[in-house]
Write a protein that holds these residues in place. Structure first.
Motif, PDB file in Angstrom:
ATOM      1  N   GLN A  91       0.764  -1.191  -0.159  1.00 36.76           N
ATOM      2  CA  GLN A  91       0.214  -0.059   0.127  1.00 36.76           C
ATOM      3  C   GLN A  91       1.025   1.314   0.009  1.00 36.76           C
ATOM      4  O   GLN A  91       1.693   1.517   0.880  1.00 36.76           O
ATOM      5  CB  GLN A  91      -0.962  -0.082   1.289  1.00 36.76           C
ATOM      6  N   GLU A  92       0.976   2.005  -1.096  1.00 37.80           N
ATOM      7  CA  GLU A  92       1.530   3.269  -1.274  1.00 37.80           C
ATOM      8  C   GLU A  92       0.675   4.529  -1.258  1.00 37.80           C
ATOM      9  O   GLU A  92       1.265   5.594  -1.453  1.00 37.80           O
ATOM     10  CB  GLU A  92       2.409   3.123  -2.547  1.00 37.80           C
ATOM     11  N   ARG A  93      -0.416   4.377  -1.214  1.00 40.65           N
ATOM     12  CA  ARG A  93      -1.426   5.667  -1.182  1.00 40.65           C
ATOM     13  C   ARG A  93      -1.144   6.340  -0.014  1.00 40.65           C
ATOM     14  O   ARG A  93      -0.953   5.820   1.085  1.00 40.65           O
ATOM     15  CB  ARG A  93      -3.083   5.136  -1.314  1.00 40.65           C
ATOM     16  N   GLN A  94      -1.505   7.588   0.010  1.00 40.75           N
ATOM     17  CA  GLN A  94      -1.491   8.493   1.161  1.00 40.75           C
ATOM     18  C   GLN A  94      -2.733   8.107   1.803  1.00 40.75           C
ATOM     19  O   GLN A  94      -3.809   7.689   1.378  1.00 40.75           O
ATOM     20  CB  GLN A  94      -1.455   9.935   0.848  1.00 40.75           C
ATOM     21  N   ARG A  95      -2.742   8.004   3.481  1.00 41.57           N
ATOM     22  CA  ARG A  95      -3.943   8.113   4.092  1.00 41.57           C
ATOM     23  C   ARG A  95      -3.732   8.918   5.427  1.00 41.57           C
ATOM     24  O   ARG A  95      -2.472   9.142   5.898  1.00 41.57           O
ATOM     25  CB  ARG A  95      -4.177   6.556   4.388  1.00 41.57           C
ATOM     26  N   GLY A  96      -4.841   9.411   5.864  1.00 45.64           N
ATOM     27  CA  GLY A  96      -4.724  10.213   6.926  1.00 45.64           C
ATOM     28  C   GLY A  96      -4.754  11.757   6.829  1.00 45.64           C
ATOM     29  O   GLY A  96      -4.908  12.108   5.889  1.00 45.64           O
ATOM     30  N   LYS A  97      -4.652  12.415   7.900  1.00 47.07           N
ATOM     31  CA  LYS A  97      -5.021  13.945   7.880  1.00 47.07           C
ATOM     32  C   LYS A  97      -3.563  14.572   7.531  1.00 47.07           C
ATOM     33  O   LYS A  97      -2.584  13.918   7.934  1.00 47.07           O
ATOM     34  CB  LYS A  97      -5.333  14.587   9.335  1.00 47.07           C
ATOM     35  N   PHE A  98      -3.419  15.698   6.777  1.00 48.17           N
ATOM     36  CA  PHE A  98      -2.328  16.392   6.536  1.00 48.17           C
ATOM     37  C   PHE A  98      -2.558  18.005   6.664  1.00 48.17           C
ATOM     38  O   PHE A  98      -3.815  18.172   6.438  1.00 48.17           O
ATOM     39  CB  PHE A  98      -1.677  16.157   5.137  1.00 48.17           C
ATOM     40  N   GLU A  99      -1.733  18.632   7.133  1.00 48.74           N
ATOM     41  CA  GLU A  99      -1.740  20.221   6.772  1.00 48.74           C
ATOM     42  C   GLU A  99      -0.194  20.779   6.629  1.00 48.74           C
ATOM     43  O   GLU A  99       0.657  20.270   7.364  1.00 48.74           O
ATOM     44  CB  GLU A  99      -2.128  20.828   8.170  1.00 48.74           C
ATOM     45  N   GLN A 100      -0.262  21.439   5.579  1.00 54.16           N
ATOM     46  CA  GLN A 100       0.884  22.169   5.198  1.00 54.16           C
ATOM     47  C   GLN A 100       1.028  23.512   4.950  1.00 54.16           C
ATOM     48  O   GLN A 100      -0.033  24.100   4.439  1.00 54.16           O
ATOM     49  CB  GLN A 100       1.947  21.280   3.882  1.00 54.16           C
TER      50      GLN A 100
END
Length: 143
Positions: A91-100
């Motif tokens: 599994q290489e997909r992004q998952r979860g929250k992010f903030e940049q």
């Protein structure tokens, strides 16, 4: 000499454990499941342009804000579903929250910022504030 050899052995053991966990379908403890989002930021005479590839992101979770010269982009990637009786092989997909945050070089015209999210690509056009644009100075000549 013993100290360096010990560090190498621990590093090898951690790598083997990570591989074992990946084969079982788990993310390893040393892997961060959410890598930083990569942005392309360009500057033109009158504006900045920001582009990011965000495949699989639900546009409803996307939050874009500007404070001063700082652009903040936040969202959440949903976990991909695995059919019953299956497990992750890879599994290489992004998952979860992010903030940049992206700090821009000039003040922005916040009233005219435009953003679009089409086919997993986020594009934001950030016009520069009038005060940040070059201003031609009229020259008076006394003859």
């Amino acid at each position: 000499m013993f100290g360096l050899q010990f560090v190498n052995e621990v590093s090898n053991m951690q790598r083997e454990m990570d591989q074992f966990l990946r084969e079982l379908g788990f993310a390893s403890a040393s892997e961060n499941p959410l890598r930083p989002i990569k942005f392309e930021v360009t500057e033109k005479e009158n504006s900045h342009s920001v582009k990011a590839l965000l495949p699989g992101l639900n546009s409803e979770s996307l939050n874009i804000s500007v404070l001063g010269r700082r652009l903040t982009i936040a969202g959440e990637f949903t976990e991909a579903e695995v059919p019953e009786g299956s497990h992750w092989y890879r599994q290489e997909r992004q998952r979860g929250k992010f903030e940049q945050n992206i700090q821009l070089a000039t003040d922005l015209d916040v009233e005219n910022i435009e953003a679009e999210y089409i086919d997993g690509v986020l594009r934001i056009d950030l016009p520069k504030a009038v005060s940040a644009l070059p201003k031609k100075i009229a020259l008076k000549v006394n003859e």
